[in-house]
Each structure stands twice: as C-alpha cells, then as structure tokens.
Design an enzyme around this catalytic site. Structure first.
Site, PDB file in Angstrom:
ATOM      1  N   CYS A  47     -99.129  10.156 -65.677  1.00  0.00           N
ATOM      2  CA  CYS A  47     -98.058  10.511 -64.732  1.00  0.00           C
ATOM      3  C   CYS A  47     -97.777  12.007 -64.772  1.00  0.00           C
ATOM      4  O   CYS A  47     -98.050  12.734 -63.825  1.00  0.00           O
ATOM      5  CB  CYS A  47     -96.794   9.727 -65.066  1.00  0.00           C
ATOM      6  SG  CYS A  47     -96.910   7.956 -64.755  1.00  0.00           S
TER       7      CYS A  47
ATOM      8  N   GLU B  32     -97.950  13.746 -68.203  1.00  0.00           N
ATOM      9  CA  GLU B  32     -98.109  14.077 -69.610  1.00  0.00           C
ATOM     10  C   GLU B  32     -99.028  15.269 -69.813  1.00  0.00           C
ATOM     11  O   GLU B  32    -100.111  15.347 -69.259  1.00  0.00           O
ATOM     12  CB  GLU B  32     -98.656  12.866 -70.376  1.00  0.00           C
ATOM     13  CG  GLU B  32     -97.792  11.631 -70.273  1.00  0.00           C
ATOM     14  CD  GLU B  32     -98.055  10.767 -69.050  1.00  0.00           C
ATOM     15  OE1 GLU B  32     -97.997   9.539 -69.187  1.00  0.00           O
ATOM     16  OE2 GLU B  32     -98.338  11.312 -67.957  1.00  0.00           O
TER      17      GLU B  32
END
Length: 785
Positions: free
Chosen positions: A430, A432
């Site tokens: 997402c 990270e």
C-alpha cells in the site's frame, strides 16, 4: 488498445478467480517422501525445483509475456505449509460474497484425503496458534491487533535493478565462489551457510528449467499453428525464454519477461499474499527502451503493447485466498503488486523517462484491478509527470496514488540506510517504505489504537466480551485530570505492543527455521554474500513494521474526553454509560460530542496537538525495538481495510461514533469530521512528523465535477505539491459521487468496471461487501477552492 490487447483485457477481466490444488498435492507428496532427508533450505529448494519441472504450463492464444503460477489465468495455488485450509474453508471460499474463488468439489475431496491429513498441525498457522500465550490470544481475539504472519509468508518484497544486470548463471557462479570461501574451521555457521547456498543454487536451476519448458511449449505451439504471424511471435517467445532468466536481458521484451519469471518464482516458491513488486519499473526498462528506439528494433507502439501484455499478466494473478481474521482485515483479490513511476535515481537525479509516460497511458487504457501504479514526486520531478498522473486520477480509477520521494528517502535514512539505497528504494504494497532489492521489510499486523483507549476506559476489560485483555490502569471515574487518563492510555499501549512484539519475534524465528525462501534470497542483495536466507537476516536491511490504525478516531475521542469531561463538566460515569448503551437514549449527548468537539483534520491545534502527542506515543512505544534478524521495529500508519474490521470489534467511542462502525482509515480524519476542506486536512497532517514513520496513508474523495477542467488539474497538482512541501508521505483520491455509488449498489451488473480506492489499493466497487461499500460512501466529498 489494439485488437490483441482488447481481447486479452476482456479475457482477464471476465476470468473467474479459482483455486488450483496442484501445488498443494505435489508439495504434500514431496514432503511425505523427502522430509528429514535434507536440510530445510535444501528441502524447500528441491520442492521448488520439482514444482518448476512438473507444474502445468499455460501460454494463451495472444500472449507475448508468458508464465502462470497456476494452470490457467486467475487460478491460484494454495500453500498448505503456511495455511492448511479445511474443507469448510474451501467451501466458504466457493460461496462467500466478497473475494470468492471457484473450488471444484472433487478438489475439496482430494484436499480432505491427501493434503489435510499431512499438513494439519504442521502448517505455520497451526504452529503459531499452538504456541502463543493465552493473554496474546485474548488480545488478538478481541481485536486489539492482528497478525499478518499467522497465515501468509512475511514480506513486502520489491526488487532493484540486479536482475537486469545478472542472469541466473551469473548468480550460480557467485554462489559457487561463496561456497568455496566458507571457513569451516573458524565460522560456527559455515555448515548452515553451505546448506543455504546449495539451496540457492538449486533454486536458480529450477527457474531456468521453468523458462526452458516454456520455450519448448512455445516452439511446439509454433509447429501447430497455421498463422505465420503467430508462428513468428511464438518463435520469438521461445528465444526469449531460452535467454532469460539464465542470462541478463538484452532488450525490452527480454527485460519484461526476465522480471516476470523472477516474480513468478518468488510468488510460487512461498507466497501467501506478500506484495512482490518490480519497484521502479520505468527506470529499469528505460535503457532497454532507449536502446531499442535508437537501433530501430523497437517502436513506441510495440513497447506499449508489451507493457500492456505484462499489465494483463499481473492482473491474471489474484492473491491467494485468506480466511479468518486475515480475510476480515483485507478481503480482496489484489495481490498488492505496486509499480513505482518516477521518483529518484541512485545519484539523486530525476527518475522519470519515456517509459513513465507509457505506463500511465497503459494504466488509463486498461484500468484493471492490478498492478497498482504509484507516481513518486520529488522536487526534481517535472510537472508534466504529475500532470499526466492527474489526468489519470480524474478518470476515477482510484490510482495512481502519489508519493513524496524526498520524504521516502528521509524516512529510510532516518532508519539507518545509505542515502543511495534509500533513493533506489520506494514503496510497495500500500504505502510501505523500503530499500528495493536490499531489504526484508515485514508487516507484522495492525494495531487497533482506539481499542487500546476503549480497554483503558474499562480498566483493562474488553467491554464487548467482558474478558480481561489488558492492564488494570485504574478506574477512569477516579481520574481527576486528563493527564492521568493519558498516562493510563500510554501504559496500556505499551502493554499491548509488548504482547504483540513477543509473539512477532517467535514467528520470525519460526519462518527462518521452517520456511526459508532460497529463490527469493538469490535476487535480494547480500543474501548470497552472507549465506543467509531472506527470512533469516540475509538482506542488507531487515525491518519489522507494526501498522497503527485509527489515529483520527482515537484523537477525536481523546479530544472529546478532554473538552467535555475534564474541561466541560460532563461526568465520566455519564459518558461511559452512554458508550456502553451505544448512545441509546442519549442522542443529545452524542450530538454534543459530534458537533462541539475539536476534531482532527480541520487545521485546529486543539485537536491536532492531541494527534501529534498520540503519534509520538506510538513512535516511542514501537520504534527502535530489536527484531530477531539484526533489524528494528518501526511503525507505519496504514489500515488497508482493517479499520472496518477493527470498527466491528469496537464499541461506541467518545467522539460520537456509534458501535461497530468503521474507524478512521490510515492517517485520514474520521468519517465526516473533516469539515474545512482538503487544504485543512493536509495542514493538520503536516503537523505529524511523517519522516519518523515507514509510511502514512491519506485518502481524499472528490466529486468528478471538481476535476473537470485543466484549471482544476492545476489545483490538484498544487494540493499535492503543497502537502509534500509540508512533509506529507502519500495522498490518493477517489473521484466519484455518491449517486454513482448508490446506483452501483442497486445495479451491480451495470457497474462491473467501477474501480474505487479502498485503501492502499483500488478494487471493483461491486466486489466489495456492503460494509466496505458504505465506508467509502461515508468519506467526505471534498471540493477544491
């Protein structure tokens, strides 16, 4: 789109995700015969070789990029060494409304007869739940946190450019040299390193064999076809598969196929939804594109066609199925392959090129579920790239998401990485952050921060179940000051994080011991040099992340407590009674809390200072703890869709939120609490020192009319640049009105193509369950002034 791409896209879009048990049956047979004969790394590598030698191959009628991890597109293998699904699990997968998979009844019978009897009690999930302490189980079951690794391989893995410079034969030569240099006299780990290196060598042979089998199949299909044009394509595909991955690629086609074979190898070897990504694909492909254009062997149209084929190939690979809490925290087909566009090069210069533009065109043409594109913007990024991305954003696909390259570098340097490695890194999954090709950055699960406050307000008891799940931090009615309450919250937070980290560390060692990944270790830098596995400290950097959820909800709740109880005369007893009864009979109080509390997201320091303090408490509690691989724990502010699950596990909250509704997502404000427009939201978020995190996620929702003109796009680009100048990590947009979403609920067949941004990924709106649909609808519709 040309005719080929139109047909391939249609086939991919219409294909139904299904379960293939081929891998599970082969693995069961192999383990029964061979477990105990070899070290675990060599056992894992030999099974990977067996799989590459025997698994069913597929080359589609019009494909140019080849390879499936299952026997057909969207056929997903299971990984019984990670999660041994029960027959009931498989039947649920076949019938549930969200993220459904076709499972043949005959296959369920084979699973019952062959797979389950061997793996029951031996899977990683069974090992975890048979060893964790009761206080951890209680906290887990009440929704204080989740655990990613209880049924999937750890990781968010993104590659750097090594596979475009180094073929498998080159890796094998390095492995041979490292084996020869082992010091069995003075190095106590030399024998373990030898076994790991032998396993890596076998894994290189396996993926080369897999490619060679595709070359043979392509040649066979060429012999069978009557179409001269297709015969030529198949011969070329066979040549490509004979070249890569054994050798480094020489041209654009070979480079794409090289990555795809490596991707398949990683997600076939050991993947239970681990977000394997190519990283900066445009930067990796740029030199091959420029060379092909210069020497006349490649046209822009041919490059775009190959990229489109690759894009569709990724879309043909849904995530392995999830069950239990993991399915509740993120129920999607998306396998979280994120492709970074733009960003910075290793020397700090702008990373965008013509392939960046091609990728955005492909994204706009295909608008498929995955892979998920992200645009990375630094001070050196040309405005034309951000503007091109904005034109795609306004189409309403929910992507590309937008990241601040300069902050992504700062986050990594703060965590101790070399600046050149940080620039070469970026984001995967997402949001990270990691050093691509050099790091194992492992998500350990979500932390329900509002639930920590709820347990604090109930002196260590979960009010929904009556179970004691935390510390006795004191009767909240006895707290005389807000500071006493906050101190109790922090003590509860430390207790919950201690619980989580203790079990995370145990699971890390379980994966290092029982589920090594020798093929993935080959392509991650330093694993060969160290003779250590990806899961055992082999990469240059080793990070464990805890994802913190609900900062908007917990901030607003603390603000309500401070404003109305400790400063406004509301008794704690009356508030707790209202929460226990979900505000039944206390609607005036709920409206007072909802309408007269300073809320986060409105550029109001009364609320934003509380947010900043909560964030600092999370940072102090999590950041810098040692993991078991020589790395450290860090936090990121990510919820995926776990804020919906966590909300179901949470009673009414002091900000006026009713029981079981979703919490705030990522670092976004609470639903409906951001009342002063998007500029106020980004100014509130700028007060969070996001460089201390490994990523933050901000959702914004706009009406389509807001981005209708070129001038509107100027405003959007200005909003992004302003937020990044203020220190923002990430922002993403839904561009859709409520009427369209309601129509899609009522007439799903007419809106099959409607993509929306759910969390750090987009999904088809009609594939979401009602709770997730309503969560998206409830997000504030913003306008740009």
């Amino acid at each position: 789109m040309n005719e080929r791409i139109e047909r391939l896209r249609k086939e991919s879009f219409e294909a139904v995700p299904s379960i293939s048990i081929e891998r599970a049956v082969m693995e069961t047979e192999f383990y029964r015969e061979n477990y105990g004969k070899y070290s675990l790394p060599v056992l894992r590598a030999r099974f990977f070789h067996e799989l590459c030698a025997r698994k069913t191959l597929y080359i589609g009628e019009l494909e140019l990029i080849v390879g499936e991890r299952g026997p057909r597109p969207k056929a997903v293998p299971t990984f019984p060494e990670l999660t041994c699904h029960s027959a009931e699990d498989l039947r649920i997968l076949n019938s549930r409304s969200m993220a459904r998979y076709d499972v043949a009844e005959e296959d369920i019978g084979t699973y019952e007869d062959v797979v389950i009897p061997y793996w029951q009690g031996r899977s990683m999930r069974d090992r975890v739940f048979s060893h964790v302490p009761e206080d951890w189980k209680a906290a887990y079951e009440c929704g204080l946190f989740t655990e990613f690794m209880e049924q999937r391989a750890p990781g968010h893995t993104a590659l750097d450019g090594i596979i475009y410079e180094t073929g498998m034969l080159d890796f094998k030569a390095r492995i041979t040299g490292r084996l020869a240099a082992l010091d069995f006299l003075n190095d106590a780990e030399a024998s373990d390193k030898a076994e790991q290196l032998k396993a890596m060598d076998i894994a290189c042979n396996a993926v080369m064999l897999f490619a060679a089998r595709h070359a043979e199949l392509a040649d066979h299909m060429a012999d069978q076809t009557d179409d001269p044009a297709r015969e030529a394509e198949l011969r070329r595909m066979a040549d490509v598969c004979r070249r890569v991955p054994a050798h480094r690629p020489r041209d654009f086609w070979e480079a794409l196929q090289m990555y795809w074979f490596v991707h398949l190898g990683a997600i076939t070897e050991l993947n239970g939804w681990d977000a394997m990504s190519p990283g900066h694909l445009d930067q990796h492909l740029g030199p091959f594109y420029e060379q092909g254009i210069a020497d006349g062997t490649l046209s822009r149209e041919a490059a775009k066609e190959l990229l489109s084929c690759f894009w569709i190939k990724v879309n043909n690979h849904p995530a392995p199925p999830k069950v239990g809490v993991t399915a509740k925290e993120s129920g999607t087909y998306n396998d979280f392959t994120q492709i970074n566009i733009g960003g910075l090069k290793r020397d700090g210069s702008d990373g965008s090129n013509e392939v960046s533009s091609l990728i955005l065109e492909v994204v706009d043409d295909l608008h498929l579920l995955q892979p998920q594109p992200s645009v990375h913007v630094s001070e050196r990024t040309p405005e034309r790239l951000l503007r091109a991305a904005s034109r795609v954003i306004r189409q309403g696909y929910g992507y590309p998401s937008v990241f601040n390259s300069d902050l992504v570098v700062m986050e990594q340097v703060r965590a101790g990485k070399f600046v050149e490695d940080a620039r070469e890194g970026g984001t995967s999954g997402c949001i990270e952050t990691g050093a691509f090709g050099k790091e194992a950055y492992i998500l350990t699960g979500y932390l329900n921060v509002p639930k920590v406050l709820e347990v604090t307000l109930n002196n260590g008891v979960d009010p929904l179940t009556g179970r004691r799940v935390g510390l006795e931090t004191g009767d909240p009615e006895a707290f005389e000051t807000y500071e006493e309450l906050y101190d109790a919250f922090v003590r509860q937070l430390e207790h919950v994080v201690d619980l989580k980290v203790r079990v995370n560390n145990y699971i890390e060692r379980m994966y290092a011991k029982h589920s090594p990944a020798p093929f993935l270790s080959v392509v991650i830098r330093d694993c060969i040099d160290k003779g250590r596995d990806y899961y055992d400290g082999g990469p240059r950097y080793n990070t464990s992340y805890i994802q913190c959820c609900g900062i908007g909800t917990v901030t607003d709740s603390l603000s309500a407590l401070k404003t109305h109880v400790f400063e406004g005369g509301l008794s704690m007893a009356d508030l707790l009674e209202a929460l226990e009864n979900d505000f039944e009979g206390a609607e005036p109080l709920r409206l007072r809390l909802w309408n007269r509390t300073p809320f986060f997201g409105n550029d109001d320091d009364r609320a934003d200072d509380i947010m900043r303090r909560v964030y600092e408490s999370l940072f102090q509690t999590i950041d810098g703890r040692l993991n078991t691989k020589g790395g450290r724990y860090h936090l990121n502010m990510l919820s995926t869709t776990c804020h919906v699950y966590f909300g179901k596990m949470l009673g009414a909250t002091p900000n006026g939120r009713r029981a079981h509704l979703p919490e705030s997502d990522g670092t976004s404000p609470s639903h409906g609490a951001d009342r002063n427009g998007p500029t106020a939201v980004v100014k509130s978020l700028s007060k969070m020192d996001q460089a201390k995190s490994g990523g933050t996620l901000l959702n914004q929702r706009f009406l389509p009319s807001v981005l209708a003109t070129d001038r509107d796009l100027d405003k959007l680009c200005g909003l992004v640049r302003t937020y990044f100048t203020l220190g923002g990590h990430h922002i993403q947009f839904n561009v859709v009105d409520t009427r369209t979403l309601r129509l899609a609920q009522e007439n799903p067949d007419e809106y099959r193509n409607l993509l929306v941004r759910v969390a750090g990924y987009s999904d088809y709106f009609v594939d979401l369950d009602r709770d997730h649909q309503e969560e998206i609808i409830s997000r504030t519709e913003q306008e740009l002034g």
